[in-house]
Enzyme design. Structure first.
Site, PDB file in Angstrom:
ATOM      1  N   ASN A 231     -10.684  -2.584  -6.170  1.00  0.00           N
ATOM      2  CA  ASN A 231      -9.870  -1.838  -7.032  1.00  0.00           C
ATOM      3  C   ASN A 231     -10.667  -1.433  -8.409  1.00  0.00           C
ATOM      4  O   ASN A 231     -10.090  -0.389  -8.922  1.00  0.00           O
ATOM      5  CB  ASN A 231      -8.594  -2.164  -7.150  1.00  0.00           C
TER       6      ASN A 231
ATOM      7  N   SER B 188      -8.436  -5.082   5.006  1.00  0.00           N
ATOM      8  CA  SER B 188      -8.957  -4.921   3.662  1.00  0.00           C
ATOM      9  C   SER B 188      -9.301  -5.857   2.824  1.00  0.00           C
ATOM     10  O   SER B 188      -8.963  -6.288   1.703  1.00  0.00           O
ATOM     11  CB  SER B 188      -7.842  -3.807   2.711  1.00  0.00           C
TER      12      SER B 188
ATOM     13  N   ASP C  22       0.786  -1.109   0.039  1.00  0.00           N
ATOM     14  CA  ASP C  22      -0.092  -0.010   0.080  1.00  0.00           C
ATOM     15  C   ASP C  22       0.910   1.424   0.064  1.00  0.00           C
ATOM     16  O   ASP C  22       2.023   1.238   0.586  1.00  0.00           O
ATOM     17  CB  ASP C  22      -0.917  -0.042   1.414  1.00  0.00           C
TER      18      ASP C  22
END
Ligand code: FPP
Length: 247
Positions: free
Chosen positions: A76, A203, A28
């Site tokens: 995403n 996540s 990330d």
């Protein structure tokens, strides 16, 4: 102390016999890395691929058996099309340049995630990589692409129900049975999860598999994550006492 001195020191401190078998990484901070430098976000992702290259090499040298990298989540797709397109161009570029070395280093490439929804060129690139390294016996390098843990679990439940209904599965359904319906079917769960960029979240990554993993967070953005950072994480892992709920 500079990086190469620290690397040397860590090499001595790390017990080669007790490295984590499986490391999973949430890579990330590419966007913030670029923003800080006044660069377009793509530059962050491009540099992120360079980091992938270094970290794969280092993990292999450390004797890690499985490295799982979260490269693109099912969420995403909600990013702007230009960014999704750029991210989708990366696997092909990476394999084009890295496949010879991965083959030489006995690395096996695998994909976890819903491959069917990936653009054809990405599927082809990954298939080529998995095919070319199929007989390798060294480190497994898992790319999580179009991966989401909840949908992985739901998929497993559906496949399991199908098998129960058709009578393919008889008898008790236990955790081991269930695990065999996940993308990570024949792999041990991660011993260590690393997340870069200062965020402290899972996540939707490997929710079932991370049940007993050690967690290691760093504020370093992924493009700056170095061999030394990986070795720091491994060393810190070795100082922990894993109890698995026992005393
Ligand atoms: C998170 O940073 C990163 C991603 C969504 C993509 C990760 C992909 C790579 C590092 C390259 C993958 C490489 C291969 C070979 C497939 P972010 O964009 O969310 O950063 P931000 O939170 O700072 O905006």
């Amino acid at each position: 102390m500079n990086n190469s001195q620290r690397e040397k020191e860590l090499k001595q401190k790390i017990d080669a016999e007790k490295v984590p078998r499986h490391i999973a990484i949430i890579m990330d901070g590419n966007g913030r890395w670029a923003l800080e430098k006044g660069l377009p976000r793509q530059e962050g992702h491009r540099q992120g691929v360079e980091t992938v290259r270094d970290i794969v090499r280092c993990a292999n040298e450390l004797g890690i058996s499985i490295l799982t990298l979260f490269a693109f989540s099912t969420e995403n797709w909600q990013r702007p099309a230009w960014e999704v397109n750029y991210l989708m161009s990366l696997p092909e570029k990476y394999f084009q340049s890295e496949l010879p070395e991965l083959k030489r280093n006995n690395v096996q490439i695998r994909l976890i995630g819903d491959a069917a929804r990936l653009p054809r060129k990405v599927r082809q690139a990954v298939e080529e990589g998995t095919e070319a390294t199929r007989d390798n016996t060294g480190m497994i390098l898992n790319f999580a692409l179009n991966y989401g843990s909840r949908s992985e679990i739901l998929r497993a439940v559906k496949l399991l129900v199908d098998d129960v209904t058709s009578g393919t599965i008889k008898g008790e359904i236990n955790e081991k049975t269930f695990s065999s319906y996940l993308y990570t079917v024949d792999m041990p769960d991660p011993d260590l999860l690393i997340r870069t960029s200062g965020e402290k979240r899972i996540s939707n990554f490997l929710l079932w598999q991370l049940a007993y993993s050690e967690l290691w967070f760093t504020s370093v953005f992924w493009p700056d994550f170095s061999r030394v950072d990986l070795m720091e994480a491994v060393h810190d892992y070795q100082l922990r006492r894993r109890r698995f709920g026992k005393l």
